[in-house]
Design an enzyme around this catalytic site. Sequence first.
Site, PDB file in Angstrom:
ATOM      1  N   LYS A 159       6.050-106.349  11.437  1.00 26.24           N
ATOM      2  CA  LYS A 159       6.027-104.885  11.340  1.00 26.24           C
ATOM      3  C   LYS A 159       5.736-104.283  12.712  1.00 26.24           C
ATOM      4  CE  LYS A 159       4.670-104.771   6.477  1.00 26.24           C
ATOM      5  NZ  LYS A 159       5.887-104.101   5.982  1.00 26.24           N
ATOM      6  N   HIS A 219      -1.937-111.783   5.260  1.00 28.11           N
ATOM      7  CA  HIS A 219      -1.619-110.479   5.834  1.00 28.11           C
ATOM      8  C   HIS A 219      -2.828-109.790   6.478  1.00 28.11           C
ATOM      9  CE1 HIS A 219       2.090-111.147   3.936  1.00 28.11           C
ATOM     10  NE2 HIS A 219       1.879-110.553   2.787  1.00 28.11           N
ATOM     11  N   LYS A 226       1.073 -96.302  -1.993  1.00 24.40           N
ATOM     12  CA  LYS A 226       1.373 -97.446  -1.126  1.00 24.40           C
ATOM     13  C   LYS A 226       0.997 -97.077   0.293  1.00 24.40           C
ATOM     14  CE  LYS A 226       5.182-100.441   0.426  1.00 24.40           C
ATOM     15  NZ  LYS A 226       4.587-101.720   0.011  1.00 24.40           N
TER      16      LYS A 226
END
Length: 507
Positions: A199, A257, A362
């Site tokens: 990302k 993560h 989210k």
Amino acid sequence: MNPLHEGLIQERVPDPHVMVIFGAGGDLSKRKLIPALYTMARERLLPGGFAMLGTANRDLNDKEFRAEMLDGCNRFARLRPVDKGLWKSLSETLFYQQGDFGDPAFYRVLAERLQAIRKKRGIPPNTLFYLSVPPSVFPMIVKNLGDAGLISRGLSPWTRIIVEKPFGHDLESARTLNRQLKQVFREAQIYRIDHYLGKETVQNMLAFRFANGIFEPLWNSHYVDNVQITAAEPIGMEGRGSYFEEAGILRDMVQNHLFQVLCLTAMEPPVSMDAAAVRDEKVKLLKALRPIPPREMDKYVVRAHYKLGRVLGEHVAGYRDEPGVAKNSTTETFVALKLFIDNWRWADVPIYLRTAKRMPKKVTEISIHFRKAPHQMFRANGAGAPAPNILAIRIQPDEGISLHFGSKVPGPSMEIAPVNMEFRYGTSFGREPPEAYERLILDAMLGDGTLFIRDDETETSWGFISQIHQAWKKQKRKRILEYHAGTWGPPEADKLMAGTSAKWRNP
């Protein structure tokens, strides 16, 4: 053209090679891998000599496989609509081979097919294998590849392998898998993938911290009160109840993560941007995490799962009512941790991690909460204490960075109110950031392991997480906390901050 986009360094193009995807009939190929290759082709990042061979147990021919992958690109590619001319050119590089991964004879067929593709397209014997299969199948595929002579351990021609998560389910299984992989591959050939590291905002942590002279001097216990990392999702199990029962969110999100995000947020400056230097600092950070005493586990870790509630305007069932979930389940869909890093930079600064399913929205965010000014002189004017200064790095969605600080409200009184300075990728650079898989696949093709996970890193992170699971297993209490779907978790998570001025930031 956006002036901020002018002069940006273009990425170099990889060596010619064949990419082999094991498990190419699954969702990952259709949703992520082939759309990533299409976008890379559109941005001229694939080499002229390139081909992709998908393998799976399904009975498909090349034409049928290409049609399925086109459907995936039409639905999931970042740059849509799909350019028909470009797809025609790319599709001619896509091939398919049916086979049973457990059958040694299949690998002889695979070798022959690879040789034919290379001869047809003039590609040297460089190979990138991608294991998009369950972890239980990894050792079998790797051994068969080695036995069939499909692995080159040298630098030219090269062979590399990308391994999808989950990489083990505890410390012992991670060690075993590392050992099995390294019986065939050198460590430098193994690319353990975590899509969070692909990302753009996660990568930007390195640039933000180490390319600017403003913030790094403040990045320590003298100025930082606490650090919070939140990864929230509104979705539930989405048909993954059986898997989640075995995993839980501590394994599914924190071990990989969130620990990766924590490493880039808190690690020391590497001596260079070389892959080994960056990964050395990540391992040092993980080794500096203060172990949690088993008897004090509930003081530092809160776990819960969701019960019925309302998310994004819809009524949803509780976790125990999800398909594949046991009615007496104690598996966590929410976990919050209070951690400490025992090194010079972060001594006694609490690090709060939080991740959950069925939350209000989210969002994944890192927030650095700075200490208050030492003398609150504006209180004498009846203005009250200013809000704390917060640096918030948004990983998803709306990728960007914002700085929250106090400013005087216009008028005769000395009233202080919080204001924001914001940076957004889309508006600043005039284009969407690349998908995580685009960057990670490109780096593996280039032989750059910076954004991939090394063997000692997986074992160090699993060592910490396994201690928590072992402590939970020994607890006599079988009850698990609950929170209503659509909320920010159980109130017990607030107790992690008891005795401090910190509060959870709900972005």
